[in-house]
Design an enzyme around this catalytic site. Structure first.
Site, PDB file in Angstrom:
ATOM      1  N   GLY A  65      11.023   8.038   2.743  1.00 26.73           N
ATOM      2  CA  GLY A  65      12.059   7.424   3.773  1.00 26.73           C
ATOM      3  C   GLY A  65      12.886   6.431   3.140  1.00 26.73           C
ATOM      4  O   GLY A  65      14.112   6.634   3.298  1.00 26.73           O
ATOM      5  N   GLU A  66      12.524   5.516   2.292  1.00 25.17           N
ATOM      6  CA  GLU A  66      13.206   4.527   1.674  1.00 25.17           C
ATOM      7  C   GLU A  66      14.015   4.956   0.650  1.00 25.17           C
ATOM      8  O   GLU A  66      15.220   4.685   0.479  1.00 25.17           O
ATOM      9  CB  GLU A  66      12.383   3.724   1.132  1.00 25.17           C
ATOM     10  CG  GLU A  66      11.792   2.763   2.054  1.00 25.17           C
ATOM     11  CD  GLU A  66      10.335   3.297   2.784  1.00 25.17           C
ATOM     12  OE1 GLU A  66       9.847   4.453   2.224  1.00 25.17           O
ATOM     13  OE2 GLU A  66       9.773   2.811   3.584  1.00 25.17           O
ATOM     14  N   SER A  67      13.614   6.036  -0.127  1.00 23.63           N
ATOM     15  CA  SER A  67      14.264   6.687  -1.149  1.00 23.63           C
ATOM     16  C   SER A  67      15.506   7.567  -0.633  1.00 23.63           C
ATOM     17  O   SER A  67      16.722   7.348  -1.174  1.00 23.63           O
ATOM     18  CB  SER A  67      13.623   7.564  -1.895  1.00 23.63           C
ATOM     19  OG  SER A  67      12.279   6.920  -2.575  1.00 23.63           O
TER      20      SER A  67
END
Length: 432
Positions: A65-67
């Site tokens: 998700g963060e990437s």
């Protein structure tokens, strides 16, 4: 600023433990199919050369998700900085695979080095970043301080720490001040998080509210080779999705599904547990609830009479969103924090969620106010909401349009965030 005792103890401990951590981490990656050359990126050994032209801007994120959330920001900064190179690091094979398929121009991916002197030193010596931008809560003390020591400008974006993490940092004020002092700019997801960062001894003058970068993510990818046979199997059956469910939630979702089947006997539930390693447990819950199901990891497709499709694989959520325009997001019926509604909106589906959405509190507050999302606290409310969306296409279309309007308003802020980062990190000369 002098390093506090706790930081020095941490550095000493990592120097002793790094051989064991290195063996464990590379072995874990190898078991998941990562080539040995790439697995050694965890030790700071780059698998790709650094381009000689332009400054290199390094983005570090934790997992999928963060990437994915920073790819739109990298793309926008790349348009503004045509000479710059970009590096994105993350820690999991799934994030590496998904990011590799969607890399912006002039961008490479590597696994992040372990937080120890040797790996971080080798990593920094090879890549020589002019700026480092960390995402959400990836705060490895040694990595941060060693990066700062190179003279790189640094920012924390989309900052979000859980209540547990905040409490842990609050007990270590000297270490917190020492770690957060590396950042030239800290952009949080909301005002509450901005105040929390200041309370945790981040420099108040460098903390500001930004936007939730997950609202900028491109739609999750889907695979035609997966979708085509699924569509053939489903045919014209109505479908709804319960995504990223956690322990205890499947029972509630299945109770709602049982109610829905009374009015919609052909209805198919695509059940996607957050952790695929719970597959056997979830399959047991499905069967004990009186349902038969097809299981994705076995290569099965839902047959007539099977009311549940257990989608127990990683990295395929985009496929399941593509099969329905009604999605319930798990992690929200119990105090877990909720999951990303923007991915649902970008798949052009209506958003349903339980009430426990601390991780996206302001987002859901705004979305529910405008009709872009609906909160369903229990099985009865969930069944009612799904039934309404199945039976009333005008309500379904209105919810989807409200969600699209909400996300479009957020995307208009992306350029301002990119401009602010470029200015604060002194990257303007790359625009020439």
């Amino acid at each position: 600023m002098r390093a506090p005792l706790l930081f020095r103890v941490y550095v000493a401990a990592t120097s002793l433990l790094i051989p064991f951590a290195a063996w464990s981490e590379t072995r874990k990656l190898r078991r998941q199919g990562v080539p040995v050359l790439r697995a050694h990126e965890k030790l700071g050994h780059a698998s790709q050369p650094r381009s000689g032209g332009g400054k290199l801007i390094w983005f570090h994120a934790a997992s999928v998700g963060e990437s994915l959330s920073v790819l739109a920001l990298i793309t926008r900064m790349g348009e503004m900085l045509p000479r710059a190179q970009f590096l994105i690091t993350s820690g999991t094979p799934t994030s590496a695979r998904l990011v590799a398929d969607r890399l912006p121009p002039r961008t490479v991916h590597q696994f992040a080095p372990l937080d120890a002197a040797g790996p971080v030193s080798r990593f920094l010596h090879h890549w020589r970043p002019a700026a480092a931008i960390f995402v959400e809560s990836e705060l490895w003390p040694q990595m941060l301080r060693m990066t700062r020591a190179t003279g790189a400008a640094m920012a924390l974006v989309n900052a979000r720490l859980s209540a547990k993490s905040r409490a842990a940092w609050a007990k270590k004020p000297a270490l917190a001040a020492y770690v957060f002092d590396v950042f030239d700019l800290i952009l949080t997801q909301n005002d509450d998080m901005a105040q929390a960062m200041v309370n945790m001894h981040a420099p108040a003058g460098r903390v500001a509210r930004g936007i939730n970068l997950k609202s900028m993510s491109a739609p999750l990818p889907s695979d035609p080779s997966v979708l085509a046979p699924a569509r053939v199997a489903i045919r014209d059956r109505p479908v709804w999705v319960a995504a990223s469910t956690h322990k205890g939630e499947e029972t509630i979702v299945l109770d709602a599904h049982k109610k829905l089947l009374e009015a919609h006997p052909e209805l198919l539930l695509i059940l996607v547990p957050r952790h695929p390693d719970r597959s056997s447990e979830v399959a047991g819950i499905v069967n004990s609830g009186g349902f038969s199901c097809a299981i994705r990891s076995r290569g099965e497709q839902p047959k007539k009479g099977e009311a549940v499709y257990l989608a127990d694989t990683l990295g395929e959520l985009g496929n399941w969103y593509a099969l329905s325009d009604i999605v319930f997001l798990g992690g929200s019926l119990f105090p877990i924090g909720g999951h990303n509604p923007f991915e649902v909106v970008q798949a052009d589906a209506a958003v349903l969620s339980g009430p426990h959405v601390m991780n996206f509190a302001e987002t859901f507050a705004d979305m529910t106010e405008t009709g872009a999302a609906r909160i369903t606290p229990d099985a009865e409310a969930l069944a009612e909401a799904v039934g309404m969306l199945l039976e009333d296409s005008s309500q379904r279309d209105a919810a989807k349009q409200a969600a699209r309007d909400y996300v479009q308003g957020k995307s208009d802020q992306l350029s301002s965030i990119a401009t602010r980062l470029i200015r604060m990190l002194k990257l303007e000369d790359e625009t020439l």
